[in-house]
Design a protein around this motif. Structure first.
Motif, mmCIF file in Angstrom:
data_model
loop_
_atom_site.group_PDB
_atom_site.id
_atom_site.type_symbol
_atom_site.label_atom_id
_atom_site.label_comp_id
_atom_site.label_asym_id
_atom_site.label_seq_id
_atom_site.Cartn_x
_atom_site.Cartn_y
_atom_site.Cartn_z
ATOM 1 N N LYS A 311 0.645 -1.324 -0.041
ATOM 2 C CA LYS A 311 0.053 0.018 0.000
ATOM 3 C C LYS A 311 0.827 1.238 -0.099
ATOM 4 O O LYS A 311 0.375 2.222 -0.451
ATOM 5 N N TRP A 312 2.186 1.329 0.658
ATOM 6 C CA TRP A 312 2.826 2.439 0.339
ATOM 7 C C TRP A 312 3.469 2.807 -0.693
ATOM 8 O O TRP A 312 3.973 3.810 -0.927
ATOM 9 N N ARG A 314 1.385 3.473 -3.356
ATOM 10 C CA ARG A 314 0.503 4.347 -3.850
ATOM 11 C C ARG A 314 0.667 5.603 -2.881
ATOM 12 O O ARG A 314 0.609 6.662 -3.026
ATOM 13 N N LYS A 315 0.920 5.280 -1.353
ATOM 14 C CA LYS A 315 0.865 6.350 -0.538
ATOM 15 C C LYS A 315 2.175 7.298 -0.461
ATOM 16 O O LYS A 315 2.131 8.583 0.002
ATOM 17 N N GLN A 316 3.246 6.734 -0.653
ATOM 18 C CA GLN A 316 4.498 7.402 -0.576
ATOM 19 C C GLN A 316 5.474 7.294 -1.734
ATOM 20 O O GLN A 316 6.033 8.229 -2.039
ATOM 21 N N VAL A 317 5.471 5.971 -2.332
ATOM 22 C CA VAL A 317 6.744 5.894 -3.551
ATOM 23 C C VAL A 317 6.231 6.729 -4.366
ATOM 24 O O VAL A 317 7.066 7.363 -5.067
ATOM 25 N N LEU A 318 4.993 6.487 -5.225
ATOM 26 C CA LEU A 318 4.691 7.108 -6.285
ATOM 27 C C LEU A 318 4.741 8.681 -6.036
ATOM 28 O O LEU A 318 5.177 9.420 -7.108
ATOM 29 N N PRO A 319 4.000 9.238 -5.174
ATOM 30 C CA PRO A 319 4.176 10.505 -4.860
ATOM 31 C C PRO A 319 5.453 11.317 -4.417
ATOM 32 O O PRO A 319 5.644 12.173 -4.711
ATOM 33 N N GLY A 320 6.295 10.312 -3.677
ATOM 34 C CA GLY A 320 7.253 10.865 -3.046
ATOM 35 C C GLY A 320 8.540 10.844 -3.408
ATOM 36 O O GLY A 320 9.675 11.310 -2.783
ATOM 37 N N CYS A 321 8.973 9.870 -4.184
ATOM 38 C CA CYS A 321 10.408 9.680 -4.797
ATOM 39 C C CYS A 321 10.206 9.115 -6.233
ATOM 40 O O CYS A 321 9.206 8.706 -6.788
ATOM 41 N N HIS A 322 11.625 8.847 -6.919
ATOM 42 C CA HIS A 322 11.605 8.514 -8.150
ATOM 43 C C HIS A 322 11.691 6.980 -8.308
ATOM 44 O O HIS A 322 12.091 6.592 -9.379
ATOM 45 N N ALA A 323 11.844 5.967 -7.309
ATOM 46 C CA ALA A 323 12.202 4.775 -7.743
ATOM 47 C C ALA A 323 11.592 4.154 -8.765
ATOM 48 O O ALA A 323 10.218 4.013 -8.885
ATOM 49 N N GLN A 324 12.142 3.575 -9.608
ATOM 50 C CA GLN A 324 11.816 2.834 -10.746
ATOM 51 C C GLN A 324 10.942 1.418 -10.386
ATOM 52 O O GLN A 324 9.926 1.353 -11.127
ATOM 53 N N LEU A 325 11.397 0.742 -9.458
ATOM 54 C CA LEU A 325 10.788 -0.602 -9.115
ATOM 55 C C LEU A 325 10.655 -0.589 -7.797
ATOM 56 O O LEU A 325 11.810 -0.198 -6.932
ATOM 57 N N THR A 326 9.567 -0.997 -7.300
ATOM 58 C CA THR A 326 9.347 -1.355 -5.801
ATOM 59 C C THR A 326 9.108 -2.770 -5.784
ATOM 60 O O THR A 326 8.257 -3.235 -6.672
ATOM 61 N N MET A 327 9.667 -3.246 -4.543
ATOM 62 C CA MET A 327 9.301 -4.942 -4.517
ATOM 63 C C MET A 327 8.519 -5.027 -3.046
ATOM 64 O O MET A 327 8.893 -4.266 -2.067
ATOM 65 N N THR A 347 -8.698 -6.112 0.038
ATOM 66 C CA THR A 347 -8.070 -5.091 0.793
ATOM 67 C C THR A 347 -6.883 -4.446 0.118
ATOM 68 O O THR A 347 -6.646 -3.268 0.608
ATOM 69 N N TYR A 348 -6.260 -5.173 -0.838
ATOM 70 C CA TYR A 348 -5.385 -4.538 -1.509
ATOM 71 C C TYR A 348 -5.535 -4.366 -2.947
ATOM 72 O O TYR A 348 -5.853 -5.365 -3.627
ATOM 73 N N ARG A 349 -5.012 -3.388 -3.535
ATOM 74 C CA ARG A 349 -5.287 -3.048 -4.738
ATOM 75 C C ARG A 349 -4.283 -3.694 -5.641
ATOM 76 O O ARG A 349 -4.559 -4.210 -6.883
ATOM 77 N N GLU A 350 -3.099 -3.790 -5.065
ATOM 78 C CA GLU A 350 -2.221 -4.633 -5.558
ATOM 79 C C GLU A 350 -1.792 -5.724 -4.822
ATOM 80 O O GLU A 350 -1.156 -5.367 -3.538
ATOM 81 N N LEU A 362 5.578 -1.932 -9.617
ATOM 82 C CA LEU A 362 5.644 -2.651 -8.391
ATOM 83 C C LEU A 362 5.361 -3.999 -8.513
ATOM 84 O O LEU A 362 4.654 -4.635 -9.270
ATOM 85 N N PHE A 363 6.400 -4.785 -7.868
ATOM 86 C CA PHE A 363 6.114 -6.164 -7.771
ATOM 87 C C PHE A 363 5.747 -6.677 -6.360
ATOM 88 O O PHE A 363 6.423 -6.373 -5.373
ATOM 89 N N VAL A 364 4.792 -7.464 -6.177
ATOM 90 C CA VAL A 364 4.194 -8.009 -4.862
ATOM 91 C C VAL A 364 4.545 -9.370 -4.818
ATOM 92 O O VAL A 364 3.729 -10.276 -5.715
ATOM 93 N N SER A 365 5.157 -10.087 -3.856
ATOM 94 C CA SER A 365 5.434 -11.713 -3.700
ATOM 95 C C SER A 365 4.287 -12.060 -3.019
ATOM 96 O O SER A 365 3.910 -11.576 -2.005
#
Length: 392
Positions: A311-312, A314-327, A347-350, A362-365
């Motif tokens: 959930k972070w 959309r809450k923090q990574v997309l609006p707050g930093c430039h990280a190309q890939l989130t895991m 509960t979880y969009r992703e 975003l990759f979700v394991s």
């Protein structure tokens, strides 16, 4: 766990038992000993619930008594609840004056759901939890430095190693072997190494310590790695969290606590940033901060962000930093799934797999394990990801 939802568990036991007793067991042809046994079983389950509710921690240690309790819920209590629900629904919708059938559609629905509950519980606690798969992912980015084209990352999430004590211990060895067979350049652990106790890590240190790679093992903490699931004083909480961090450090893992590390290949480099994962309400520590994790990282740096809960993104990574890939991990893929439906999709969009927005991913394991050792239709996984330079 039981103490935090005690009323819910008691109602789940009592309401269906009371309804079915009044509906079927008060008839004159029902023997007294049958009625007595009905309430003896109910009383035993209430007593079992009370014993577990006394535990000040989220789960007892060891968790065997809780797992047996949850299995009983699935094969006995939930089926009775489904039967009561189906019967009540049938009674409410039956037309006035219409002849009553021995078994109507409502009772039939209740029977079907009851058998489904029993099957899911038995399969999920046995075969469903005793296997995993190796997922191979290819990720492309035009921003990836040339030297990292073909870079291999082994990804492990939600190990919950305490659930593999006993006969399932071999699965951790198999998971580690599968990851190491991919000859990774780096290993990323996405949180929840334990269920509740840092001693769980020590018990499996020999297995977890075999996770190695030329550029190292980078880890973050998940919600189970903090003290939310432990009762007692703040001092007890702090000591437990410190022991967890020390246990990971003894394994040789680089623990990222709202900070980052740099991996270099000649003149090229990539950044691995990690956010903390404490989600306890009113917490003053361990809260995820994307800006802290990215402090000092240049805007042109290729960055992989590790954060336990997706959930972070959309809450923090997309609006707050430039990280190309989130895991991320945390969702377990829902653990229970039927067709395209899984329990975490509400509960979880992703919640499982790769997602993209505006060129960022975003990759979700689904993770390897779970605190409640049950999986049905959602197989656990370890991941081998290869990075590729996207050609223009």
């Amino acid at each position: 766990m039981i103490a935090r939802h005690l009323l819910l568990f008691l109602l789940l036991i009592l309401i269906p038992d009371w309804y079915l007793y009044r509906r079927y067991l008060t008839r004159p042809n029902v023997k007294l000993w049958v009625r007595l046994m009905w309430w003896v079983i109910t009383g035993a389950m209430i007593a079992y619930t009370g014993c577990l509710a006394v535990c000040q921690d989220f789960t007892p240690h060891p968790p065997l008594m809780l797992n047996i309790y949850l299995a009983i819920l699935g094969v006995l209590i939930l089926p009775k609840a489904f039967l009561a629900f189906g019967d009540a629904l049938q009674s409410l919708t039956r037309r006035k004056g219409k002849r009553k059938r021995p078994i109507g559609w409502g009772v039939g629905l209740g029977v079907l759901l009851s058998f489904l509950s029993i099957y899911v519980t038995i399969y999920g606690f046995t075969l469903g939890f005793s296997k995993f798969q190796v997922t191979r992912i290819d990720y492309e980015s035009a921003d990836l430095p040339d030297a990292f084209d073909g870079y291999r990352i082994a990804v492990l999430s939600d190990a919950h190693v305490g659930s593999y004590d006993g006969p399932l211990n071999y699965l951790i060895d198999e998971a580690v072997d599968s990851l190491m067979a991919g000859k990774p350049d780096a290993v990323f652990f996405l949180g929840d190494v334990q269920n509740v106790w840092p001693e769980e890590i020590d018990n499996h240190a020999g297995q977890l310590g075999r996770l190695k790679a030329p550029d190292g093992v980078f880890s973050i903490l998940g919600n189970h790695d903090y003290s939310f699931y432990i009762g007692g004083s703040e001092m007890r909480h702090a000591k437990s969290e410190q022991k967890t961090k020390e246990a990971e450090e003894r394994l040789g893992w680089k623990l990222l606590l709202n900070e980052h590390a740099v991996i270099r290949r000649g003149g090229d480099s990539i950044v691995v940033a990690g956010m903390e994962g404490n989600e306890e309400k009113n917490t003053d520590h361990g809260y995820p901060h994307c800006d802290w994790a990215m402090k000092g990282v240049g805007a042109d740096a290729f960055t992989i962000m590790l954060v336990h809960n997706p959930k972070w993104w959309r809450k923090q990574v997309l609006p707050g930093c430039h990280a190309q890939l989130t895991m991320s991990g945390h969702t377990h893929g829902g653990q229970v799934g039927l067709g395209s439906f899984n329990a975490s999709s509400f509960t979880y969009r992703e919640n499982d797999g790769m997602y993209e927005q505006d060129g960022r991913h975003l990759f979700v394991s689904r993770g390897l394990g779970a605190a409640i050792p049950l999986r049905f239709g959602i197989t656990g996984e370890v991941v081998l990801m290869t990075l590729h330079k996207k050609k223009p």
